[in-house]
Design an enzyme around this catalytic site. Structure first.
Site, short mmCIF file in Angstrom:
data_model
loop_
_atom_site.label_atom_id
_atom_site.label_comp_id
_atom_site.label_asym_id
_atom_site.label_seq_id
_atom_site.Cartn_x
_atom_site.Cartn_y
_atom_site.Cartn_z
N ASP A 166 -28.04 -15.23 -49.44
CA ASP A 166 -28.50 -16.12 -48.39
C ASP A 166 -28.19 -17.55 -48.79
OD1 ASP A 166 -29.70 -17.04 -46.11
OD2 ASP A 166 -31.75 -16.64 -46.73
N ILE A 211 -30.84 -24.94 -47.24
CA ILE A 211 -30.85 -26.30 -47.78
C ILE A 211 -32.27 -26.65 -48.22
CG2 ILE A 211 -30.43 -28.74 -47.28
CD1 ILE A 211 -28.42 -27.86 -45.15
N HIS A 212 -32.41 -27.19 -49.42
CA HIS A 212 -33.69 -27.62 -49.95
C HIS A 212 -33.52 -29.00 -50.58
CE1 HIS A 212 -35.51 -23.61 -49.55
NE2 HIS A 212 -34.31 -23.17 -49.89
N ARG A 213 -34.61 -29.76 -50.61
CA ARG A 213 -34.54 -31.05 -51.29
C ARG A 213 -34.62 -30.81 -52.80
NH1 ARG A 213 -40.47 -32.59 -49.48
NH2 ARG A 213 -41.58 -32.54 -51.48
N GLU A 272 -26.42 -16.66 -43.56
CA GLU A 272 -26.05 -17.63 -42.53
C GLU A 272 -24.61 -18.09 -42.63
OE1 GLU A 272 -30.52 -17.78 -42.65
OE2 GLU A 272 -28.90 -17.63 -44.12
N GLU A 322 -39.08 -37.76 -45.01
CA GLU A 322 -38.82 -36.46 -44.41
C GLU A 322 -38.58 -36.62 -42.91
OE1 GLU A 322 -38.19 -33.65 -45.53
OE2 GLU A 322 -39.07 -33.37 -47.52
#
Length: 500
Positions: free
Chosen positions: A172, A175-177, A240, A297
């Site tokens: 998989d 996107i993460h910070r 994705e 954010e």
């Protein structure tokens, strides 16, 4: 002129934009990645929920002269215009949700290059830095910017995190910070209960093993956008990258990493190879800066620094020669498009299955960061369609659980024109009969009003009152609300005048 069908990387996307007047600024003026870079782009094209003054639909930018990084460049704002994304995807801006919906329904799985590739043949592995080398330091290799002076540290905001579930072996991307914490460590924020890689890290911890993960930075915009799909449209085990493959009509090409058992996007600009350590979800995000904040954010506020980030131990960084670091401003229009277009596709998918043809289009509005607010354009063709518009809103909440508000409008309203939507609210809406509230529903923890100290009706952070604003005309009153019609003109006759 280059065709959008030729885009398969960040570099080809930038080359495409060079042929679109007013869509790209390239500068050799030195810029400091410590907040100055984002500060400049705020005025050029950030938009979204960024504090005003800012510019909506401004050009993308490439900074060729980044302080402290003589061989690197930084790109920002590539997707900060809905029209620009549409050009890069080969469609009209109004069609983006429908296009991505179709791609999600007919995915093309990524392809992995052979394991015996000579060193340097993979584009993103032209230059290799190993964490065991004495001079290895993420702070000197990756020009990760700060959005503001209050940020916890330098952030990777557009890293495509790729991992494989320890049990199912299904991969998989999301996107993460990620914040640089030391020479070979990143903190990664995995929001509990809502992201697939978080579930993979939790399972790896149960097994007492690290989770190998690659972070690809600087990729085809099709990958950046489709990586933002969420359940239920893309359940755990759905890759994705296959949606991006369908959009480009060929598989996304992956390459084996050099130091971990995982793959990465072969033509990315940078790849970070590492492992999320088991049981490491107690990293303090601002341990170096002590500002109390993470970064801005998508709702437009500074996110609080988390004390529950996971530790990503880096083993290597590979990159292209003269690499391009890609970044975005958290509350910018770039986030709106990356989050919002998959939101639209998810809602359309659900509604087409439940009530085909009744909802013409969906717009995940920029004021909600592409997540909180959706405008639905509905069709009431017969008497029995009355009431279906509210059913559509309920289904939208199911299709995208982080949605907070839905505005319903008729076919004659342009959902992408906020003035037109507000016109419908002002002339086709009465608060005492057209507001439907659903209190006590899980939504999103980054909404600062979603807190018990804001309202006694909220029992936990992340709980909201979901609300429907029905701005549609009752079917039996359509004649009273018919808009004024104007005479059609001969556009060829007036073309020269109207274009001046």
């Amino acid at each position: 002129m280059m065709d959008s069908r030729q885009i398969d990387s960040l570099r080809s996307a930038l080359e495409f934009l060079k042929g679109q007047p007013g869509q790209l600024i390239v500068t050799d003026t030195e810029v400091d990645p410590e907040a100055e870079l984002s500060g400049v782009y705020r005025y050029v094209g950030a938009g979204g929920t960024v504090m005003r003054p800012t510019k909506v639909n401004g050009p993308a930018m490439v900074f060729n002269n980044v302080k402290g990084f003589p061989d690197a460049r930084v790109a920002i704002g590539l997707m900060a215009s809905r029209e620009r994304v549409a050009w890069m995807f080969g469609c009209r801006k109004e069609e983006l949700g429908h296009l991505v919906m179709k791609c999600a329904a007919s995915p093309i799985e990524p392809a992995v290059m052979g394991k015996d590739i000579p060193m340097g043949e993979v584009p993103v592995q032209e230059v290799v830095h190993l964490a065991g080398d004495p001079d290895f330091d993420l702070n000197r290799i990756i020009p990760a910017p700060k959005n503001t002076p209050d940020d916890a540290g330098p952030y990777i905001t557009l890293g495509m995190c790729y991992a494989t579930h320890p049990d199912t072996e299904r991969s998989d991307v999301t996107i993460h910070r990620m914040c640089i914490q030391s020479r070979d460590e990143l903190s990664i924020f995995l929001q509990p209960g809502s992201r697939h890689i978080g579930a993979m890290a939790e399972r790896a911890t149960e097994l007492g093993i690290p989770l190998p993960i690659s972070v690809s930075i600087g990729v085809d915009p099709a990958i950046s956008v489709t990586s933002c799909f969420e359940p239920p449209t893309t359940p755990l085990g759905f890759n994705e990258l296959s949606i991006a493959g369908a959009l480009r009509h060929h598989p996304v090409e992956l390459a084996p990493c050099l130091t971990i058992r995982e793959n990465a996007i072969a033509n990315a600009e940078y790849v970070i190879e590492g492992e999320i350590l088991p049981g490491s979800n107690h990293v303090i995000e601002d341990q170096n800066s002590h500002t109390g904040y993470a970064m801005p954010e998508f709702p437009g506020y500074n996110g609080k620094a988390s004390h529950e980030c996971w530790l990503l131990k880096v083993k290597a960084v590979t990159h292209r020669k003269h690499p391009i670091m890609q970044t975005c401003i958290g509350p910018s229009e770039e986030h709106v498009n990356m989050a919002g277009i998959p939101t639209e596709a998810s809602i359309l998918t659900m509604l087409e299955k439940a009530m085909p043809g009744k909802v013409k289009n969906v717009y995940a509005h920029r004021s909600g960061g592409g997540k909180y607010l959706a405008v639905l354009q509905v069709c009431k063709a017969v008497r029995t369609d009355e009431g279906r518009q509210r059913q559509a809103a309920l289904l939208a909440f199911s299709a995208f659980p982080e949605l907070k508000h839905v505005i319903l409008v008729d076919e004659d309203v342009d959902i992408f024109d906020t003035d037109d939507v507000l016109w419908a609210m002002n002339t086709r809406f009465q608060g005492d009969r057209d507001i439907i509230t659903i209190p006590g529903v899980r939504c999103h923890p980054l909404d600062p009003s979603s807190s018990p100290d804001y309202s006694g009706s909220i029992c936990d952070v992340g709980i909201s009152c979901k609300t429907i604003f029905d701005c549609t005309v009752p079917f039996n009153m359509k004649e009273r609300f018919r808009r004024a019609h104007f005479q059609k003109i001969d556009m060829d006759k007036w073309k020269n005048v109207l274009e001046n």
